[in-house]
Each structure stands twice: as C-alpha cells, then as structure tokens.
Design a protein around this motif. Sequence first.
Motif, mmCIF file in Angstrom:
data_model
loop_
_atom_site.group_PDB
_atom_site.id
_atom_site.type_symbol
_atom_site.label_atom_id
_atom_site.label_comp_id
_atom_site.label_asym_id
_atom_site.label_seq_id
_atom_site.Cartn_x
_atom_site.Cartn_y
_atom_site.Cartn_z
ATOM 1 N N THR A 7 0.826 -1.207 0.000
ATOM 2 C CA THR A 7 0.000 0.000 0.000
ATOM 3 C C THR A 7 0.857 1.253 0.000
ATOM 4 O OG1 THR A 7 -1.774 -1.144 1.178
ATOM 5 C CG2 THR A 7 -1.792 1.271 1.243
ATOM 6 N N LEU A 8 1.904 1.253 0.828
ATOM 7 C CA LEU A 8 2.797 2.415 0.888
ATOM 8 C C LEU A 8 3.526 2.618 -0.438
ATOM 9 C CD1 LEU A 8 4.296 1.934 4.460
ATOM 10 C CD2 LEU A 8 2.539 3.581 3.749
ATOM 11 N N MET A 9 3.944 1.543 -1.065
ATOM 12 C CA MET A 9 4.641 1.649 -2.344
ATOM 13 C C MET A 9 3.716 2.179 -3.434
ATOM 14 S SD MET A 9 7.331 -1.551 -2.554
ATOM 15 C CE MET A 9 6.166 -2.842 -2.104
ATOM 16 N N GLU A 10 2.445 1.813 -3.362
ATOM 17 C CA GLU A 10 1.484 2.286 -4.358
ATOM 18 C C GLU A 10 1.207 3.783 -4.203
ATOM 19 O OE1 GLU A 10 -3.078 1.312 -5.895
ATOM 20 O OE2 GLU A 10 -2.158 0.095 -4.326
ATOM 21 N N TYR A 21 -7.123 4.703 12.427
ATOM 22 C CA TYR A 21 -7.880 4.229 11.265
ATOM 23 C C TYR A 21 -7.681 5.085 10.014
ATOM 24 C CZ TYR A 21 -10.141 1.714 15.048
ATOM 25 O OH TYR A 21 -10.368 0.944 16.151
ATOM 26 N N LEU A 22 -6.922 6.156 10.117
ATOM 27 C CA LEU A 22 -6.705 7.038 8.967
ATOM 28 C C LEU A 22 -5.225 7.052 8.621
ATOM 29 C CD1 LEU A 22 -9.093 9.979 9.924
ATOM 30 C CD2 LEU A 22 -9.569 7.987 8.485
ATOM 31 N N SER A 23 -4.691 5.849 8.415
ATOM 32 C CA SER A 23 -3.279 5.707 8.076
ATOM 33 C C SER A 23 -3.146 5.469 6.570
ATOM 34 C CB SER A 23 -2.663 4.557 8.884
ATOM 35 O OG SER A 23 -1.265 4.522 8.728
ATOM 36 N N GLY A 24 -1.963 5.108 6.138
ATOM 37 C CA GLY A 24 -1.718 4.891 4.710
ATOM 38 C C GLY A 24 -1.300 6.181 4.037
ATOM 39 N N LEU A 25 -2.267 7.045 3.790
ATOM 40 C CA LEU A 25 -1.957 8.346 3.211
ATOM 41 C C LEU A 25 -1.061 9.169 4.131
ATOM 42 C CD1 LEU A 25 -5.502 9.327 1.898
ATOM 43 C CD2 LEU A 25 -3.524 8.791 0.485
ATOM 44 N N GLY A 26 -1.379 9.169 5.428
ATOM 45 C CA GLY A 26 -0.653 9.982 6.387
ATOM 46 C C GLY A 26 0.838 9.712 6.434
ATOM 47 N N PRO A 27 1.274 8.455 6.566
ATOM 48 C CA PRO A 27 2.715 8.189 6.624
ATOM 49 C C PRO A 27 3.469 8.653 5.385
ATOM 50 C CG PRO A 27 1.509 6.296 7.436
ATOM 51 C CD PRO A 27 0.488 7.252 6.894
ATOM 52 N N VAL A 28 2.859 8.505 4.217
ATOM 53 C CA VAL A 28 3.540 8.938 2.994
ATOM 54 C C VAL A 28 3.565 10.465 2.919
ATOM 55 C CG1 VAL A 28 3.549 8.844 0.481
ATOM 56 C CG2 VAL A 28 2.905 6.819 1.797
#
Length: 240
Positions: free
Chosen positions: A104-107, A149-156
């Motif tokens: 997911t992070l790579m995408e 629950y609102l991760s993925g976008l945030g770390p990138v």
Amino acid sequence: MSKVIAVFGAGTGLGVSVARRFGREGFRVALVARRKDRLDALAGELGGEGIEAVAFSADLAKPSEVPALVQMIRDRLGRIDVVEYGPISGDTGFTAATELDAATLMELSPLLLFTPVEVVRAVLPEWTERGDGAFLLTQGYSAARPMPYLSGLGPVMSATRNYLYSLNAELAGTGVYAGTLSVASLIARSEVAAAAQAAFTAADGPKVGIVDPDDLADQYWRMYTERDHVERFYPDSLTA
C-alpha cells in the motif's frame, strides 16, 4: 511576460480555484492531470473568464516522466513561476494502521512523495538562478497529526512534509519559497469529497467539515505573497 502557475492535480475542486485565484492576478495557468477531457473543460471555463489556461495531460504517478512534462510546459508557456501540487485519486483511501502493508505504501509513494520531489528538482535550478519561485504543497491533516484508522496516506504525506520543511529552510534567503497547506476538511466540488466522507464515517473517525476551495485558494495567495510560514492549516485554529 506574465507569470505562470502550474497546477499539478488540477480538478473541479481546489485545482480550478487556485488557477482562478492566481489567474485573477494576471497569471497564465498550466493545468496538469490525467484526464484530458476534464482538463480541456476546465481550460475552456477559465478562458471564458479571461484567464489563459493550457491543459497538459499526464500521469503524476510516474515520476520519471516529470522532466519531460516540465519541459513541455516551458515550451508552451515560456516559464514556470509557481507550482501548486495537490493531486489525489478518487480511488485512494485511508487504511487502518493494523491493516497497512508495504504494498500500500509503495502504491501511494509515487504520486504523493516521489513526483513532488522530482517536480522541485525540475524547476529549482531556474528558480534559484532567477531568485524567485514558489512551490505550494497541499496535504491532508493526517500528515501532521496521525489519527486512528486514517493511516496509509498519512505516513507517505508526512515524509513529503518532512522534505518540504527541509526544503523551506535550505531556500531561506534565495528568493525561492516552499510552503505547505494542511487541510482538515473535505473540499467542496472535488470528485473525492463524497468518497472521503464515506471513509471517515465507516471508520468512525473524526467528523470533518467541508471547505469551499476558493477559501483555500485565498490561503495559497497569502502564502505566495507573504512567504512567512512554512506551513498553514485549515482551519487555522489547528496545529501539528
């Protein structure tokens, strides 16, 4: 020669509002996004308001294509003075941290991290030589404040925010500005607003309001002209 703003991720929400706000100040506009039909419609809409706008269709998830894209804009409009970078796909959503994986992070990373870095690399030599230029980055509030629950976008996005802060400090005194606007609201008239609202509701996450993109565009004009903050928030009562 009139100045030029390149709006990367131009859409019916914030992108066209930024184009219109800067266009009222005499800027010519490069509209960049994937869908040529929508870009042509936006360019025609702005043209009807007396704003010169040119559409450039490009997949911003392909950072290797940025140098050629920037050169294409220069060939057509002569220069780039300001970049506003804020693309988001309607297919992109939040992921719970307990479900997040490397795939997911790579995408997410090409669109939200790699490409903005490549855009800066493509325009910075000319800006530093000229002693003027501005890179304006749009991000979601989860880049500054992690939320369950609102991760993925945030770390990138937080990695891009880290880069932006360093860039801003290194450019101090050069005449070139880099700043970010972190938005904790859904953006009216954008194609992703409805999908994002559904994601917040399903995750039982924080309740968010909806902001008029014209208000955000005004914030960007202030950032461009005042250049006294590396980061602003909407609503402005928020902090990191």
